[in-house]
Structure formats: C-alpha cells, structure tokens
Design a protein around this motif. Structure first.
Motif, PDB file in Angstrom:
ATOM      1  N   GLU A   1     -72.223 -10.407   9.847  1.00 49.13           N
ATOM      2  CA  GLU A   1     -72.642 -10.392   8.429  1.00 49.13           C
ATOM      3  C   GLU A   1     -73.927 -11.106   8.154  1.00 49.13           C
ATOM      4  O   GLU A   1     -74.015 -12.223   8.380  1.00 49.13           O
ATOM      5  N   GLY A   2     -74.977 -10.193   7.776  1.00 51.10           N
ATOM      6  CA  GLY A   2     -76.245 -10.708   7.219  1.00 51.10           C
ATOM      7  C   GLY A   2     -77.037 -11.838   7.874  1.00 51.10           C
ATOM      8  O   GLY A   2     -76.949 -11.851   9.445  1.00 51.10           O
ATOM      9  N   VAL A   3     -77.198 -12.970   7.169  1.00 50.64           N
ATOM     10  CA  VAL A   3     -78.097 -13.905   7.600  1.00 50.64           C
ATOM     11  C   VAL A   3     -77.266 -14.884   8.472  1.00 50.64           C
ATOM     12  O   VAL A   3     -77.695 -15.452   9.371  1.00 50.64           O
ATOM     13  N   VAL A   4     -75.862 -14.883   8.271  1.00 48.63           N
ATOM     14  CA  VAL A   4     -75.024 -15.769   9.343  1.00 48.63           C
ATOM     15  C   VAL A   4     -75.175 -15.049  10.609  1.00 48.63           C
ATOM     16  O   VAL A   4     -75.140 -15.798  11.518  1.00 48.63           O
ATOM     17  N   GLY A   5     -74.905 -13.803  10.751  1.00 44.08           N
ATOM     18  CA  GLY A   5     -75.246 -13.104  11.632  1.00 44.08           C
ATOM     19  C   GLY A   5     -76.366 -13.454  12.476  1.00 44.08           C
ATOM     20  O   GLY A   5     -76.474 -13.423  13.867  1.00 44.08           O
ATOM     21  N   GLN A   6     -77.593 -13.285  11.843  1.00 41.57           N
ATOM     22  CA  GLN A   6     -78.850 -13.607  12.462  1.00 41.57           C
ATOM     23  C   GLN A   6     -78.927 -15.103  12.867  1.00 41.57           C
ATOM     24  O   GLN A   6     -79.376 -15.294  14.148  1.00 41.57           O
ATOM     25  N   ALA A   7     -78.260 -16.017  12.218  1.00 37.40           N
ATOM     26  CA  ALA A   7     -78.261 -17.349  12.830  1.00 37.40           C
ATOM     27  C   ALA A   7     -77.536 -17.447  13.832  1.00 37.40           C
ATOM     28  O   ALA A   7     -78.176 -18.349  14.831  1.00 37.40           O
ATOM     29  N   ILE A   8     -76.508 -17.030  13.867  1.00 39.42           N
ATOM     30  CA  ILE A   8     -75.812 -17.040  15.141  1.00 39.42           C
ATOM     31  C   ILE A   8     -76.368 -16.391  16.307  1.00 39.42           C
ATOM     32  O   ILE A   8     -76.445 -16.957  17.540  1.00 39.42           O
ATOM     33  N   GLY A   9     -77.040 -15.221  16.075  1.00 35.90           N
ATOM     34  CA  GLY A   9     -77.739 -14.788  17.112  1.00 35.90           C
ATOM     35  C   GLY A   9     -79.121 -15.577  17.409  1.00 35.90           C
ATOM     36  O   GLY A   9     -79.305 -15.564  18.850  1.00 35.90           O
ATOM     37  N   VAL A  10     -79.678 -16.621  16.816  1.00 37.46           N
ATOM     38  CA  VAL A  10     -80.853 -17.464  17.134  1.00 37.46           C
ATOM     39  C   VAL A  10     -80.172 -18.309  17.866  1.00 37.46           C
ATOM     40  O   VAL A  10     -80.648 -18.923  19.110  1.00 37.46           O
ATOM     41  N   ILE A  11     -79.010 -18.933  17.489  1.00 40.08           N
ATOM     42  CA  ILE A  11     -78.525 -19.933  18.397  1.00 40.08           C
ATOM     43  C   ILE A  11     -77.847 -19.700  19.569  1.00 40.08           C
ATOM     44  O   ILE A  11     -78.287 -20.328  20.852  1.00 40.08           O
ATOM     45  N   MET A  12     -77.332 -18.463  19.831  1.00 38.06           N
ATOM     46  CA  MET A  12     -77.049 -17.860  21.193  1.00 38.06           C
ATOM     47  C   MET A  12     -78.191 -17.769  21.920  1.00 38.06           C
ATOM     48  O   MET A  12     -78.167 -17.842  23.315  1.00 38.06           O
ATOM     49  N   THR A  13     -79.489 -17.286  21.460  1.00 39.31           N
ATOM     50  CA  THR A  13     -80.680 -17.137  22.286  1.00 39.31           C
ATOM     51  C   THR A  13     -81.120 -18.518  22.719  1.00 39.31           C
ATOM     52  O   THR A  13     -81.393 -18.723  23.899  1.00 39.31           O
TER      53      THR A  13
ATOM     54  N   GLU B   1     -69.343 -22.119  15.951  1.00 45.10           N
ATOM     55  CA  GLU B   1     -69.126 -23.409  15.832  1.00 45.10           C
ATOM     56  C   GLU B   1     -70.308 -24.526  15.623  1.00 45.10           C
ATOM     57  O   GLU B   1     -70.264 -25.286  14.757  1.00 45.10           O
ATOM     58  N   VAL B   2     -71.315 -24.242  16.318  1.00 48.70           N
ATOM     59  CA  VAL B   2     -72.757 -25.180  15.964  1.00 48.70           C
ATOM     60  C   VAL B   2     -72.969 -25.000  14.526  1.00 48.70           C
ATOM     61  O   VAL B   2     -73.593 -26.049  14.096  1.00 48.70           O
ATOM     62  N   LEU B   3     -73.113 -23.707  13.982  1.00 51.05           N
ATOM     63  CA  LEU B   3     -73.359 -23.594  12.830  1.00 51.05           C
ATOM     64  C   LEU B   3     -72.424 -24.226  11.757  1.00 51.05           C
ATOM     65  O   LEU B   3     -72.835 -24.786  10.764  1.00 51.05           O
ATOM     66  N   ARG B   4     -71.039 -24.129  12.083  1.00 55.04           N
ATOM     67  CA  ARG B   4     -70.121 -24.728  11.000  1.00 55.04           C
ATOM     68  C   ARG B   4     -70.356 -26.360  11.509  1.00 55.04           C
ATOM     69  O   ARG B   4     -70.272 -26.988  10.219  1.00 55.04           O
TER      70      ARG B   4
ATOM     71  N   SER C   1     -71.827 -31.433   8.823  1.00 52.28           N
ATOM     72  CA  SER C   1     -72.843 -32.739   8.829  1.00 52.28           C
ATOM     73  C   SER C   1     -73.723 -32.993   7.654  1.00 52.28           C
ATOM     74  O   SER C   1     -73.831 -33.941   7.194  1.00 52.28           O
ATOM     75  N   LEU C   2     -74.207 -31.710   7.267  1.00 49.25           N
ATOM     76  CA  LEU C   2     -75.140 -31.734   6.157  1.00 49.25           C
ATOM     77  C   LEU C   2     -74.319 -31.596   4.759  1.00 49.25           C
ATOM     78  O   LEU C   2     -75.096 -31.833   3.655  1.00 49.25           O
ATOM     79  N   ASP C   3     -73.305 -31.180   4.653  1.00 43.50           N
ATOM     80  CA  ASP C   3     -72.419 -31.067   3.760  1.00 43.50           C
ATOM     81  C   ASP C   3     -72.765 -30.002   2.860  1.00 43.50           C
ATOM     82  O   ASP C   3     -73.087 -30.328   1.597  1.00 43.50           O
ATOM     83  N   ILE C   4     -73.373 -29.050   3.319  1.00 39.91           N
ATOM     84  CA  ILE C   4     -73.884 -27.745   2.494  1.00 39.91           C
ATOM     85  C   ILE C   4     -73.229 -26.430   3.047  1.00 39.91           C
ATOM     86  O   ILE C   4     -72.560 -26.427   4.042  1.00 39.91           O
ATOM     87  N   PRO C   5     -73.166 -25.345   2.271  1.00 39.89           N
ATOM     88  CA  PRO C   5     -72.607 -24.246   2.587  1.00 39.89           C
ATOM     89  C   PRO C   5     -72.917 -23.614   3.912  1.00 39.89           C
ATOM     90  O   PRO C   5     -74.245 -23.875   4.363  1.00 39.89           O
ATOM     91  N   LEU C   6     -72.284 -22.936   4.739  1.00 40.99           N
ATOM     92  CA  LEU C   6     -72.403 -22.346   6.028  1.00 40.99           C
ATOM     93  C   LEU C   6     -73.694 -21.209   5.898  1.00 40.99           C
ATOM     94  O   LEU C   6     -74.639 -21.361   6.663  1.00 40.99           O
ATOM     95  N   ARG C   7     -73.478 -20.708   4.849  1.00 38.57           N
ATOM     96  CA  ARG C   7     -74.818 -19.457   4.526  1.00 38.57           C
ATOM     97  C   ARG C   7     -75.900 -20.222   4.228  1.00 38.57           C
ATOM     98  O   ARG C   7     -77.056 -19.566   4.543  1.00 38.57           O
TER      99      ARG C   7
ATOM    100  N   GLU D   1     -79.535 -19.637   6.540  1.00 40.18           N
ATOM    101  CA  GLU D   1     -80.780 -19.103   5.592  1.00 40.18           C
ATOM    102  C   GLU D   1     -81.867 -20.282   6.317  1.00 40.18           C
ATOM    103  O   GLU D   1     -82.945 -19.701   6.367  1.00 40.18           O
ATOM    104  N   ARG D   2     -81.543 -21.661   6.306  1.00 38.26           N
ATOM    105  CA  ARG D   2     -82.363 -22.460   6.601  1.00 38.26           C
ATOM    106  C   ARG D   2     -83.029 -21.972   8.011  1.00 38.26           C
ATOM    107  O   ARG D   2     -84.257 -22.454   8.187  1.00 38.26           O
TER     108      ARG D   2
END
Length: 246
Positions: A193-205, A216-219, A224-230, A234-235
């Motif tokens: 899904e969109g930006v979440v999938g992109q972020a997961i790809g970044v972490i995998m790399t 799980e890293v993203l979650r 920890s930051l108390d902000i939404p996953l999406r 995006e950040r």
C-alpha cells in the motif's frame, strides 16, 4: 459426641485442588493462539492436577461435525476422536447438554463398542462434561480413571467447573487466533500500500531484513513517537528522497 470430620476435610481439599487447577489452566492458556495447542495443554494440565484421574481427553465438534480431539496419552486418542464412531460418553454429553458418568465400565451397556475399546486400554471409569466454546465450536472434556468406582462426587463437581472455565479460555484462544488472522491480512495489504509499502522497502534495503520484520520496525517507531504509522512512513520516504536528491 463423635463428629465425622473426614467429609468436610475432603471437600475442602477438593475445592482447593479445583481452584489450583483453574488457576494453572488460566496461566497455561492465557497467551496461546493455536486451538490444538490449547487443547493439548488443557488435557495435560488437567491430568496432572486432578487426583484420581489417570487420563484426560477432549472431544470437539465444529459446525456440528467432528473436529479437533486431544488426549493426555496418545494411546487413548481414539476414545476422544468421534471419527472412530459417534457412540461415546462424550457425544452423549454433547447431545444431551449434561454431564455423563460411568463409574464402572465393566457394568456399562450404553456404548458397547467404545466401552470395549476403553476397557482394553485400561479405562474403568469416565466422566464427560459438555462445554460451549463459541457459536461454531462445542465439545466435551473427558476424565478417565484406571480403577472402578474411583470417580467421586467431587470429580463430578470438578468436571462441571472445569468445563465452564475451559469453555471461556478456549473461546479467548479462538478470539486471539481470529485477531492474528485479521492482523496478518492487514499486514499483507500494508506491504503493497502506497507510502507504507515504500517505507517498508526502504527498511528492507537498509537492514537486509524480510518485509514482516521491516513492518514491525515501522510499527515500533510509530509507537515510540506516538504518531500514526502512515505518518512515520511518509517521514522516512521524504528523508530518503531528500538524501537521494542531494
């Protein structure tokens, strides 16, 4: 005046034993998410905790059809499995919605085929108590004795309380399993899904980890930051994009 104090003492011991059994069952099943694993723990804990009970089994129906079965001793597994025949104390308990007792299987005439197999295996007494798990699963917990007339009124009370408590614990196990299934489906959709999938790809790399671990890293970061996953996703994507542009 002579007072017989044996009965009150035995009753007190029985109550304490049952309370200890219910506590141990709660501790043993509270985090379990697999139904068959829960049944295996249930019959093992019950066999070990109840004096006078040599074996314990569980018979389950799902949507009215024979489903899971569990036995504290694999030799006796066929006694709890309805696929070996529906004529059994467990099925009687489920059909009639009441406890079934046979103190001496040598005198039993209700389930001739089942009784013959049970006696050959060394079973001489049985209590089957029905229980409800949820709208789809019902069953019976089966307590077996290796001696005639060994199952007492206290065993019947224990079986009744055990069935009630086990039904609640097993319902919770199925609820947790459903929640995990829903979470897994949601995770699968997030991976693409969109930006979440992109972020997961970044972490995998960056980490050389699989997608599930990256999620799980993203979650964890979102928690920890108390902000939404999406927003975390995006950040991360913006940061990586800026680094590439520079």
């Amino acid at each position: 005046m002579n007072l017989d104090t044996d009965a009150p003492v035995v009753a007190t011991v029985g109550v304490l034993e049952t309370a200890a059994l219910l506590r141990e069952l709660t501790a043993g099943l509270i985090t379990v998410t697999d139904f068959d694993d829960a049944l295996a723990a249930l019959v093992r804990i019950t066999r070990d905790a109840v004096a006078g009970v040599s074996w314990c089994g569980f018979t389950a129906l799902r949507a009215g059809q024979p489903a899971s079965a569990a036995a504290s001793d694999p030799r006796l597994a066929g006694l709890d499995d309805l696929r070996h025949g529906p004529d059994s104390p467990a099925m009687d308990a489920i059909r009639r919605r009441e406890m079934v007792l046979s103190e001496d299987l040598g005198r039993e005439r209700r389930w001739p085929d089942w009784t013959s197999r049970a006696v050959d295996l060394g079973v001489h007494g049985v209590i089957s108590a029905p229980l409800d798990v949820d709208d789809h699963v019902i069953g019976a917990i089966n307590l077996y004795a290796d001696a005639r007339d060994a199952l007492t009124t206290q065993h019947q009370l224990t079986a009744m309380l055990l069935a009630e408590h086990a039904g609640l614990l097993l319902a919770a196990v199925r609820d947790r399993a459903r929640q995990l299934e829903v979470a897994g489906e949601r995770d699968a959709s997030l991976l693409h899904e969109g930006v979440v999938g992109q972020a997961i790809g970044v972490i995998m790399t960056q980490r050389g980890c699989p997608a599930a671990e990256a999620l799980e890293v993203l979650r964890s970061a979102a928690s920890s930051l108390d902000i939404p996953l999406r927003e975390v996703a995006e950040r991360l994507v913006r940061t990586v994009s800026r680094d590439r542009d520079n």
